[in-house]
Design a protein around this motif. Structure first.
Motif, PDB file in Angstrom:
ATOM      1  N   GLY A 176       0.824  -1.179  -0.020  1.00 53.83           N
ATOM      2  CA  GLY A 176      -0.154  -0.131   0.036  1.00 53.83           C
ATOM      3  C   GLY A 176       0.643   1.273  -0.003  1.00 53.83           C
ATOM      4  N   CYS A 177       2.296   0.999   0.118  1.00 60.13           N
ATOM      5  CA  CYS A 177       3.002   2.536  -0.016  1.00 60.13           C
ATOM      6  C   CYS A 177       2.714   3.167  -1.160  1.00 60.13           C
ATOM      7  CB  CYS A 177       4.493   2.087   0.133  1.00 60.13           C
ATOM      8  SG  CYS A 177       4.753   1.356   1.792  1.00 60.13           S
ATOM      9  N   ARG A 178       3.084   4.368  -1.144  1.00 59.03           N
ATOM     10  CA  ARG A 178       3.039   5.192  -2.436  1.00 59.03           C
ATOM     11  C   ARG A 178       3.799   4.935  -3.448  1.00 59.03           C
ATOM     12  NH1 ARG A 178       2.536  11.605  -1.351  1.00 59.03           N
ATOM     13  NH2 ARG A 178       0.885  10.719  -0.394  1.00 59.03           N
TER      14      ARG A 178
ATOM     15  N   GLY B  97       3.114   8.823   2.310  1.00 62.26           N
ATOM     16  CA  GLY B  97       2.274   7.713   1.842  1.00 62.26           C
ATOM     17  C   GLY B  97       2.804   6.511   2.183  1.00 62.26           C
ATOM     18  N   CYS B  98       3.607   6.458   3.256  1.00 63.29           N
ATOM     19  CA  CYS B  98       3.969   5.066   3.513  1.00 63.29           C
ATOM     20  C   CYS B  98       3.221   4.212   4.382  1.00 63.29           C
ATOM     21  CB  CYS B  98       5.451   4.908   4.376  1.00 63.29           C
ATOM     22  SG  CYS B  98       5.979   3.489   5.067  1.00 63.29           S
ATOM     23  N   ALA B  99       2.521   3.052   3.684  1.00 62.65           N
ATOM     24  CA  ALA B  99       1.698   2.434   4.381  1.00 62.65           C
ATOM     25  C   ALA B  99       2.243   1.580   5.788  1.00 62.65           C
ATOM     26  CB  ALA B  99       0.866   1.263   3.642  1.00 62.65           C
ATOM     27  N   VAL B 100       3.298   1.115   5.649  1.00 58.52           N
ATOM     28  CA  VAL B 100       4.132   0.575   6.716  1.00 58.52           C
ATOM     29  C   VAL B 100       4.054   1.409   8.118  1.00 58.52           C
ATOM     30  CG1 VAL B 100       6.146  -0.673   7.699  1.00 58.52           C
ATOM     31  CG2 VAL B 100       5.454  -0.881   5.286  1.00 58.52           C
ATOM     32  N   LEU B 101       4.755   2.523   7.826  1.00 58.47           N
ATOM     33  CA  LEU B 101       4.553   3.463   8.967  1.00 58.47           C
ATOM     34  C   LEU B 101       3.091   3.868   9.465  1.00 58.47           C
ATOM     35  CD1 LEU B 101       7.376   5.907   7.639  1.00 58.47           C
ATOM     36  CD2 LEU B 101       7.648   4.114   9.491  1.00 58.47           C
TER      37      LEU B 101
ATOM     38  N   ASP C  36       9.349   1.333  -4.262  1.00 60.88           N
ATOM     39  CA  ASP C  36      10.518   1.451  -3.654  1.00 60.88           C
ATOM     40  C   ASP C  36      10.741   1.733  -2.152  1.00 60.88           C
ATOM     41  OD1 ASP C  36      10.957   3.737  -4.481  1.00 60.88           O
ATOM     42  OD2 ASP C  36      12.816   3.669  -5.339  1.00 60.88           O
ATOM     43  N   CYS C  37       9.735   2.217  -1.523  1.00 66.00           N
ATOM     44  CA  CYS C  37       9.689   2.686  -0.405  1.00 66.00           C
ATOM     45  C   CYS C  37      10.495   2.109   0.672  1.00 66.00           C
ATOM     46  CB  CYS C  37       8.132   2.769   0.205  1.00 66.00           C
ATOM     47  SG  CYS C  37       8.032   3.731   1.802  1.00 66.00           S
ATOM     48  N   ALA C  38      11.405   2.671   1.466  1.00 66.81           N
ATOM     49  CA  ALA C  38      12.164   2.092   2.384  1.00 66.81           C
ATOM     50  C   ALA C  38      11.496   2.223   3.754  1.00 66.81           C
ATOM     51  CB  ALA C  38      13.464   2.842   2.471  1.00 66.81           C
ATOM     52  N   HIS C  39      10.339   2.590   4.018  1.00 59.43           N
ATOM     53  CA  HIS C  39       9.472   2.709   5.353  1.00 59.43           C
ATOM     54  C   HIS C  39      10.251   3.487   6.193  1.00 59.43           C
ATOM     55  CE1 HIS C  39       7.811  -0.441   2.609  1.00 59.43           C
ATOM     56  NE2 HIS C  39       8.583  -1.252   3.055  1.00 59.43           N
ATOM     57  N   GLU C  40      10.971   4.686   5.726  1.00 61.78           N
ATOM     58  CA  GLU C  40      11.534   5.341   6.945  1.00 61.78           C
ATOM     59  C   GLU C  40      11.158   6.662   7.165  1.00 61.78           C
ATOM     60  OE1 GLU C  40      14.676   4.326   8.028  1.00 61.78           O
ATOM     61  OE2 GLU C  40      15.517   2.792   6.804  1.00 61.78           O
TER      62      GLU C  40
HETATM   63 ZN   LIG Z   1       6.574   2.187   2.922  1.00 58.81          ZN
END
Ligand SMILES: [Zn+2]
Ligand SMILES: Nc1nc2c(ncn2[C@@H]2O[C@H](COP(=O)(O)OP(=O)(O)OP(=O)(O)O)[C@@H](O)[C@H]2O)c(=O)[nH]1
Ligand SMILES: [Mg+2]
Length: 344
Positions: free
Chosen positions: A266-268, A279-283, A271-275
């Motif tokens: 679900g991250c925008r 739009g980071c779905a993990v965070l 290649d999102c590193a969730h840092e």
């Molecule tokens: Zn993310």
């Protein structure tokens, strides 16, 4: 795969124990002692290990040699030391990687996640066994501990057992173990050999009290032993491991943290590193409390460690290792699906 060796007059067998260049191999003629020097002794990933199917010399030659081992369907590999990042193979052709965790000491979820990453990577189905349940008599406390482990182990059965009080939970473990080859892994003192004896119905493996509460005392079991269970299946008991270093376990890490990988879809940015990305779905999942911060920290740590190991080890060697069992693994796994159906 054995037939070309059969044509040379060699015997098929399975390695039940390896000890300093020698191994015990079960063959149709009984258990024979064989020298492993013939099989690439200088490559730690290609040495003969417990669980291997091998081609061994027929009676007559002294010493008898293991001439070859057959391609491994699955293999549990750890890195021996973080400095040299050398792989060490702990067991081969395993269907269930059983991680024994003592309820007598404080749970270390990060350590369980690390064992599970290697277990998934091996191609085997991981199982967590919480041992010494008799030492946690309070049902609510126990349920809480089980839940903690379950949230750290998506897709992994968590079984609670006790070797005392008539062997609570042992029937569940026996049922799992009856479907192929299982390996018992975990820290020294976790109760692996006690479980092995309970499943065997006799005291075959030595058991000794751990010296101190954190289980860092001496190792009672010193070799890896393959045992034939009366209820079906075979079980490999191993010496305790204080810790296991990852060894090219990227896929395994992903499987241990399956829910994070799911959130990340679900991250925008793909290649999102969730840092700190927008739009980071993990965070966001951490924010809403759906994902414990501890899980994300642990995931990052293991990913980093794995990248480090992968960068340092020989890519060609790793690719060869994979060819050996990953492809075969797919075939073996399909064959095991039916047997494992009850675990899914
Ligand atoms: Zn993310
Ligand atoms: N109370 C209780 N003690 C247990 C249980 N299972 C094992 N133990 C004790 O835990 C200690 C260690 O058991 P082992 O089976 O030798 O542990 P291990 O994992 O094989 O240890 P290593 O061989 O050193 O890796 C022994 O004193 C056992 O009696 C259990 O279900 N309940
Ligand atoms: Mg032991």
């Amino acid at each position: 795969m054995f037939s070309p060796y059969g044509a040379q007059g060699l015997l098929p067998g399975r390695v039940v124990r390896v000890d300093r260049g020698q191994c015990d191999v079960v063959t149709a003629d009984g258990t024979v002692r064989a020298d492993t020097a013939f099989v690439t002794p200088h490559d730690p990933l290609r040495v003969v290990c417990t669980g291997d199917w091998v081609a061994v010399d027929p009676a007559g030659g002294v010493p008898r040699y293991v001439r070859a081992y057959l391609p491994r369907r699955t293999a549990f590999v750890r890195s021996t030391s973080s400095k040299r990042s050398e792989g060490q193979i702990l067991a081969a052709n395993v269907d269930h990687a059983v991680v024994a965790v003592s309820l007598a000491v404080e749970l270390d979820l990060a350590r369980i996640e690390r064992f599970l990453a290697l277990a998934w990577e091996s191609g085997a189905q991981p199982v967590v066994v919480l041992t010494k349940a008799d030492l946690v008599p309070d049902a609510a406390t126990r349920a809480h501990l089980v839940r903690d482990v379950e949230t750290s182990a998506p897709g992994v059965p968590v079984v609670t057992v006790s070797a005392l009080n008539g062997g609570e939970g042992l029937d569940v473990l026996a049922a799992i173990a009856s479907g192929g080859t299982s390996v018992l892994l975990g820290q020294s003192g976790a109760g692996k050999s006690t479980l092995a004896n309970a499943l065997l119905g006799e005291d075959v493996m030595d058991v000794r009290a751990t010296r101190d509460a954190d289980g860092k005392g001496r190792h009672t079991t010193t070799t890896r032993n393959l045992l034939v269970l009366p209820g079906g299946g075979v079980l490999i008991d191993t010496p305790g491991l204080r810790g296991v270093g990852l060894w090219d376990a990227g896929t395994g890490v992903g499987q241990v943290f399956a829910e994070i990988e799911e959130f990340s879809e679900g991250c925008r940015f793909h290649d999102c590193a969730h840092e700190s990305e927008p739009g980071c779905a993990v965070l966001e999942a951490v924010e809403t409390g759906e994902l414990p911060q501890r899980r994300l920290d642990s995931y990052r740590k293991l990913l980093r460690e794995n990248q480090y190991i992968v960068a340092k080890t020989d890519a060609r060697l790793r690719a060869e290792m994979r060819r050996d069992w990953k492809r075969k693994g797919a075939i073996g796994r399909a064959a095991m699906e039916a047997k494992r159906g009850r675990l899914r």
